[in-house]
Design an enzyme around this catalytic site. Structure first.
Site, PDB file in Angstrom:
ATOM      1  N   ARG A   1      -4.837   3.702  -4.855  1.00 23.00           N
ATOM      2  CA  ARG A   1      -5.372   3.012  -3.686  1.00 23.00           C
ATOM      3  C   ARG A   1      -5.763   4.052  -2.638  1.00 23.00           C
ATOM      4  O   ARG A   1      -5.104   5.087  -2.509  1.00 23.00           O
ATOM      5  CB  ARG A   1      -4.341   2.025  -3.118  1.00 23.00           C
ATOM      6  CG  ARG A   1      -4.044   0.862  -4.064  1.00 23.00           C
ATOM      7  CD  ARG A   1      -3.137  -0.157  -3.402  1.00 23.00           C
ATOM      8  NE  ARG A   1      -2.744  -1.213  -4.338  1.00 23.00           N
ATOM      9  CZ  ARG A   1      -3.425  -2.336  -4.554  1.00 23.00           C
ATOM     10  NH1 ARG A   1      -4.540  -2.544  -3.862  1.00 23.00           N
ATOM     11  NH2 ARG A   1      -3.002  -3.237  -5.422  1.00 23.00           N
TER      12      ARG A   1
ATOM     13  N   HIS B   1      -7.561  -9.330  -5.783  1.00 22.23           N
ATOM     14  CA  HIS B   1      -8.216 -10.277  -4.879  1.00 22.23           C
ATOM     15  C   HIS B   1      -9.639 -10.576  -5.352  1.00 22.23           C
ATOM     16  O   HIS B   1     -10.052 -11.739  -5.381  1.00 22.23           O
ATOM     17  CB  HIS B   1      -8.258  -9.719  -3.454  1.00 22.23           C
ATOM     18  CG  HIS B   1      -6.987  -9.880  -2.693  1.00 22.23           C
ATOM     19  ND1 HIS B   1      -5.812  -9.260  -3.063  1.00 22.23           N
ATOM     20  CD2 HIS B   1      -6.698 -10.604  -1.573  1.00 22.23           C
ATOM     21  CE1 HIS B   1      -4.859  -9.581  -2.199  1.00 22.23           C
ATOM     22  NE2 HIS B   1      -5.363 -10.396  -1.301  1.00 22.23           N
TER      23      HIS B   1
ATOM     24  N   ARG C   1     -11.781  -5.868   1.276  1.00 22.26           N
ATOM     25  CA  ARG C   1     -10.742  -5.106   0.580  1.00 22.26           C
ATOM     26  C   ARG C   1     -10.982  -3.602   0.686  1.00 22.26           C
ATOM     27  O   ARG C   1     -10.039  -2.814   0.759  1.00 22.26           O
ATOM     28  CB  ARG C   1     -10.674  -5.520  -0.896  1.00 22.26           C
ATOM     29  CG  ARG C   1     -10.400  -6.994  -1.127  1.00 22.26           C
ATOM     30  CD  ARG C   1      -9.113  -7.437  -0.470  1.00 22.26           C
ATOM     31  NE  ARG C   1      -7.948  -6.876  -1.143  1.00 22.26           N
ATOM     32  CZ  ARG C   1      -6.719  -6.936  -0.662  1.00 22.26           C
ATOM     33  NH1 ARG C   1      -6.486  -7.482   0.508  1.00 22.26           N
ATOM     34  NH2 ARG C   1      -5.710  -6.412  -1.340  1.00 22.26           N
TER      35      ARG C   1
ATOM     36  N   HIS D   1      -8.646  -0.828  -1.537  1.00 25.57           N
ATOM     37  CA  HIS D   1      -9.368  -0.594  -2.795  1.00 25.57           C
ATOM     38  C   HIS D   1     -10.567   0.316  -2.585  1.00 25.57           C
ATOM     39  O   HIS D   1     -11.159   0.335  -1.496  1.00 25.57           O
ATOM     40  CB  HIS D   1      -9.858  -1.912  -3.398  1.00 25.57           C
ATOM     41  CG  HIS D   1      -8.775  -2.783  -3.937  1.00 25.57           C
ATOM     42  ND1 HIS D   1      -8.060  -2.459  -5.066  1.00 25.57           N
ATOM     43  CD2 HIS D   1      -8.283  -3.969  -3.516  1.00 25.57           C
ATOM     44  CE1 HIS D   1      -7.176  -3.414  -5.317  1.00 25.57           C
ATOM     45  NE2 HIS D   1      -7.282  -4.333  -4.377  1.00 25.57           N
TER      46      HIS D   1
END
Length: 355
Positions: free
Chosen positions: A79, A115, A168, A174
């Site tokens: 991440r 997500h 995101r 991300h």
């Protein structure tokens, strides 16, 4: 991969610099893609309006999130908020500064985005269901109207997915390639279920066997790699190390938390659909009435919002997983069996008086 990560960081810096004023909107879009909202908002609404679509939605969400977990364990995706601190590619320790937010510090691996995958698969189901319904209601002569409806719904689908992906990336959870993989994966899972009609008539035995298979495969995969000295929970200590605020670390973002939540929902749906309460209410004399279904949808949505006030203790990890499973299983039991049955029993005396 470093090339994708480095360019992804540049994209995140650009978004955080130029779109900071849109934080509230982007945070809202991130919540739109939250897999937990599938069960507390989308499912109770769609199941009461169309049981076929609601059932398919749960299957697609659960199987899609399960594949997401397996791919996260295989791909070992970093991440952004911790990668910039761990990587050695920046000279003289001049790592970029990425802003973090309360929703940034997820602890599982980052690729593909859960997500983005959850949002794309569920919205794909909703759009195809809406198109199927509108086409069946339209006269064949209204070709232009059908094309406009098709264009509008699919434009809405991609608009939502793009905004979920941007949100995101903006919060540094991300990289861009991770959300793109998530969207593609979600669409593929949803498309596969377009050709799997058997789930509508699945027995309780099928639900239990599916639950057992998903759990044993994930657990077996985890134990096998652990035996090979590969730690699939490698991301958790890194996330805790580089998160700007310890309060932003939540146990429900760990890999096993998502697995337990999904298995609980599928388990509860299997019991609910095969229960006597469901057969008497949703398949009974009131079950096909519009007023009955709308009332069930309204009460279900209201009731599930109260679930947010039920806080599961996080002191003991195993206890958290057990209680999380039970809480998740209670959602479809409430929506599919308990609420419709109670409303059915309340409407029954009224129906008798009218007769």
């Amino acid at each position: 991969m470093d090339f994708l990560h480095r360019n992804g960081v540049l994209v995140i810096q650009h978004l955080q610099k130029d779109y900071r004023a849109y934080y509230n909107f982007l945070n809202f879009m991130s919540n739109v893609g939250d897999p937990r909202n599938i069960f507390s908002i989308y499912f109770p609404l769609w199941f009461q309006l169309n049981q076929t679509v609601g059932t398919k939605m749960i299957w697609v969400a659960v199987i899609g999130d399960w594949f997401n977990l397996i791919f996260k364990w295989i791909l070992f995706g970093h991440r952004p908020y911790w990668w910039v601190q761990e990587t050695q590619i920046y000279p003289n320790h001049s790592s970029p500064c990425l802003e973090q937010f309360p929703t940034t510090c997820e602890t599982g691996p980052g690729s593909p985005s859960g997500h983005a995958m959850g949002s794309s698969c569920v919205w794909y189901v909703m759009v195809t269901a809406a198109l199927s319904h509108t086409v069946s209601q339209m006269d064949k002569s209204f070709i232009t109207l059908h094309r406009l409806t098709w264009s509008f719904l699919w434009s809405l689908f991609w608009l939502i997915q793009i905004n979920v992906c941007i949100s995101r990336v903006f919060i540094a959870t991300h990289f861009p390639h991770q959300v793109i993989l998530g969207v593609i994966g979600g669409v593929l899972v949803a498309e596969i279920f377009e050709y799997t009609p058997g789930i509508q008539t699945a027995s309780l035995s099928v639900y239990l066997k599916t639950n057992l298979f998903l759990f044993l495969f994930a657990l077996g995969f985890y134990l096998l790699l652990r035996h090979l000295d590969i730690d699939l929970l490698w991301s958790v200590p890194i996330a805790k190390k580089w998160c700007a605020n310890p309060d932003w670390i939540h146990i429900d973002t760990t890999p096993f938390a998502g697995l337990v939540r999904n298995l609980g929902v599928l388990f509860g749906l299997g019991f609910a659909i095969n229960s006597e309460m469901f057969l008497r209410s949703c398949r009974g004399e009131n079950g096909y009435g519009l007023s009955f279904r709308l009332l069930c949808a309204l009460v279900s949505l209201t009731t599930l919002q109260l679930y947010h006030f039920i806080k599961i203790p996080t002191d003991t990890e195993y206890l958290f997983y057990v209680l999380s499973f039970c809480k998740s299983a209670s959602i479809p039991l409430t929506v599919v069996a308990l609420i419709p049955y109670c409303i059915h029993m309340l409407m029954k005396p009224s129906a008798k008086k009218l007769n």
